[in-house]
Enzyme design. Structure first.
Site, PDB file in Angstrom:
ATOM      1  CG  LEU A  95      -1.903  -1.176   1.332  1.00 28.26           C
ATOM      2  CD1 LEU A  95      -2.687  -1.085   2.634  1.00 28.26           C
ATOM      3  CD2 LEU A  95      -2.855  -1.188   0.136  1.00 28.26           C
ATOM      4  N   GLY A  96       2.066   1.143   0.499  1.00 28.08           N
ATOM      5  CA  GLY A  96       2.969   2.284   0.550  1.00 28.08           C
ATOM      6  C   GLY A  96       4.342   1.841   1.006  1.00 28.08           C
ATOM      7  CB  SER A  97       7.379   1.456   0.105  1.00 29.84           C
ATOM      8  OG  SER A  97       7.490   2.131  -1.130  1.00 29.84           O
ATOM      9  N   GLY A  98       8.609   3.476   2.075  1.00 29.96           N
ATOM     10  CA  GLY A  98       9.475   4.613   2.340  1.00 29.96           C
ATOM     11  C   GLY A  98      10.762   4.140   2.959  1.00 29.96           C
TER      12      GLY A  98
ATOM     13  CG  PHE B 228       8.600   3.377   6.961  1.00 28.93           C
ATOM     14  CD1 PHE B 228       7.837   2.225   6.965  1.00 28.93           C
ATOM     15  CD2 PHE B 228       8.214   4.423   6.130  1.00 28.93           C
ATOM     16  CE1 PHE B 228       6.714   2.102   6.160  1.00 28.93           C
ATOM     17  CE2 PHE B 228       7.097   4.312   5.319  1.00 28.93           C
ATOM     18  CZ  PHE B 228       6.342   3.146   5.327  1.00 28.93           C
ATOM     19  N   GLY B 229      10.351   1.279   5.571  1.00 30.33           N
ATOM     20  CA  GLY B 229       9.982  -0.075   5.174  1.00 30.33           C
ATOM     21  C   GLY B 229       8.786  -0.034   4.244  1.00 30.33           C
ATOM     22  CB  SER B 230       6.697  -1.932   2.662  1.00 31.29           C
ATOM     23  OG  SER B 230       6.831  -3.192   3.298  1.00 31.29           O
ATOM     24  CB  VAL B 231       1.999   0.419   4.529  1.00 34.05           C
ATOM     25  CG1 VAL B 231       0.607   0.149   5.101  1.00 34.05           C
ATOM     26  CG2 VAL B 231       2.727   1.464   5.360  1.00 34.05           C
TER      27      VAL B 231
ATOM     28  CG  ASP C  69       6.889  13.708   8.114  1.00 27.50           C
ATOM     29  OD1 ASP C  69       7.254  14.554   7.274  1.00 27.50           O
ATOM     30  OD2 ASP C  69       6.889  12.485   7.883  1.00 27.50           O
TER      31      ASP C  69
END
Length: 431
Positions: A85-88, A90-93, A195
């Site tokens: 669903l998302g990533s950055g 930090f890691g991923s969702v 943020d």
């Protein structure tokens, strides 16, 4: 006639769902939550709180948390392997079910940092659920796979495409609700979000699309000086330190650049020009409670202005992004680097000033004139004015000025005036 047996009259009171409200939106329903938490027995509340971290040690400046045993057993459903669903950084969702997702972390430091912030927010939400309904709440955490569970939503404002379905009144209503979320974090949780952006504002499912806006992602949140203790620590059951949270921040690294408060940009510029002492102002420090509120409110305001641009941009030319990509400097060592992020908000506020026949200012205009005397060096003032001219050209090319009438709404005007109280292009903000 004999009275009914009391057991037959008993009504079993269930905990309201945190992922499905009575009107169909994926958020706690205030009508459901308020009666529950006002009547819940204290023992039940303690049991609920036991699912979160609890304090094991307290000193004058430090609080030590211990982790609940339930977090060490991964009982959640496995995510879909290929679905992200998302990533950055930090890691991923990843989705766990239709109503739940898991945020997976690659770095344990990032994991424990967000876990502490989410834990504080979740406990505060139990105490004051009504003020917290516009803040995404964690619903679980699991240490072995370094993940935190959250309700699942339709997406973020960053990826939102249906801006033609957003009216000025709807936008004002949702961002006014997000003001409550910021105040909740500041007053009840004692943290600065730092943020806020379109990527961290989620859109809920609901009977009327789009649904409610909710503030998410406490990944870089930290305590402000309104707390008695300014250090946090997490230990396991054997007393091993898993994470120490530093509560000090570098003000220049707060917020994403496009929504960085004008008062922060002012300091960044003076620092680049060597007009202020870098050793004094570039040191890390604990952000004060009032400054924390000003920073979060300002970044929320500039996030709303980004949404205003998207509402006007019916041809989808993305004028601000075009400006950053083609005109603005991408080298942070450039003396005027941070000034470029003032350009979209200054130009948009001047457009809104003409629409509403009033003056809306953050202390600098599109010609580089500032309320603070002799701030910009001559060449930087000329450069800033040229940047504003370039952006106005992009806006005109997209015909955004032709769509201004859709912003004629008193609630939006009043909210803009409200937000302007929290930021100004000066050393101390708006006085």
């Amino acid at each position: 006639m004999a009275s009914p047996h009391p057991r037959k009259k008993r009504i079993v009171q269930k905990l309201p769902s945190l992922t499905q409200s009575c009107n169909g939106e994926l958020r706690p329903c205030p009508e459901c939550l308020q009666p529950h938490f006002s009547k819940i027995p204290i023992l039940s509340q303690l049991i609920t709180e036991h699912k979160f971290m609890c304090v094991s040690e307290i000193s004058a400046h430090k609080v030590v948390f211990k982790l609940p045993k339930s977090w060490f057993q991964c009982e959640h459903l496995k995510p879909q392997e290929d679905a992200v669903l998302g990533s950055g950084s930090f890691g991923s969702v990843k989705p766990i079910s239709k109503v739940t997702c898991a945020k997976y972390f690659t770095d344990p430091v990032d994991f424990y940092h967000e876990l502490i912030a989410c834990n504080l927010a979740a406990l505060a939400q139990i105490r004051n659920s009504t003020r917290a309904i516009y803040l995404v709440r964690m619903t679980g955490a699991y240490i072995p796979c370094k993940c935190i569970l959250f309700p699942r939503y339709a997406g973020s404002l960053y990826d939102f495409k249906c801006w033609d379905k957003i009216s000025a009144k709807k936008l004002a209503k949702e961002f006014k609700s997000l003001v409550n979320a910021v105040n909740f974090l500041n007053d009840e949780v004692g943290i600065i979000h730092s943020d806020i952006s379109t990527s961290n504002i989620l859109v809920a499912h609901g009977p009327d699309f789009p649904g409610t806006f909710l503030l998410a992602d406490l990944g870089v949140a930290s305590l402000h000086s309104g707390n008695h203790q300014t250090e946090l620590c997490v230990k396991n059951s054997r007393g091993k330190i898993l994470y120490n949270m530093s509560c000090t921040r570098d003000i220049f690294l707060l917020c994403k650049d496009p929504v960085k408060p004008a008062q922060v940009i002012f300091r960044c510029y003076l620092l680049a020009c060597k007009l202020i002492n870098s050793e004094t102002l570039h040191q890390t420090f604990i952000v004060g409670k009032i400054l924390a509120q000003n920073i979060d409110m300002a970044s929320l305001f500039y996030t709303m202005l980004e949404c205003v641009e998207k509402m006007l941009d019916t041809k989808d030319i993305k004028p601000s992004r075009e400006f950053y990509n083609k005109i603005g400097p991408d080298d942070e060592s450039h003396k005027a680097y941070f000034l470029q992020f003032l350009v979209p908000r200054v130009v948009l506020l001047e457009m809104l000033s003409r629409l509403w026949d009033t003056k809306l200012s953050i202390g600098i205009d599109s010609f580089g004139n500032t309320t603070e005397k002799n701030v910009l060096e001559v060449q930087d003032k000329i450069l800033f004015a040229s940047w504003c001219t370039h952006l106005k050209g992009f806006l005109h090319k997209g015909g955004l000025q032709l769509n201004l009438n859709k912003l004629r709404a008193q609630p939006l005007y009043e909210l803009v005036r409200f937000f302007l109280k929290f930021d100004y292009f000066s050393l101390s903000g708006r006085q």
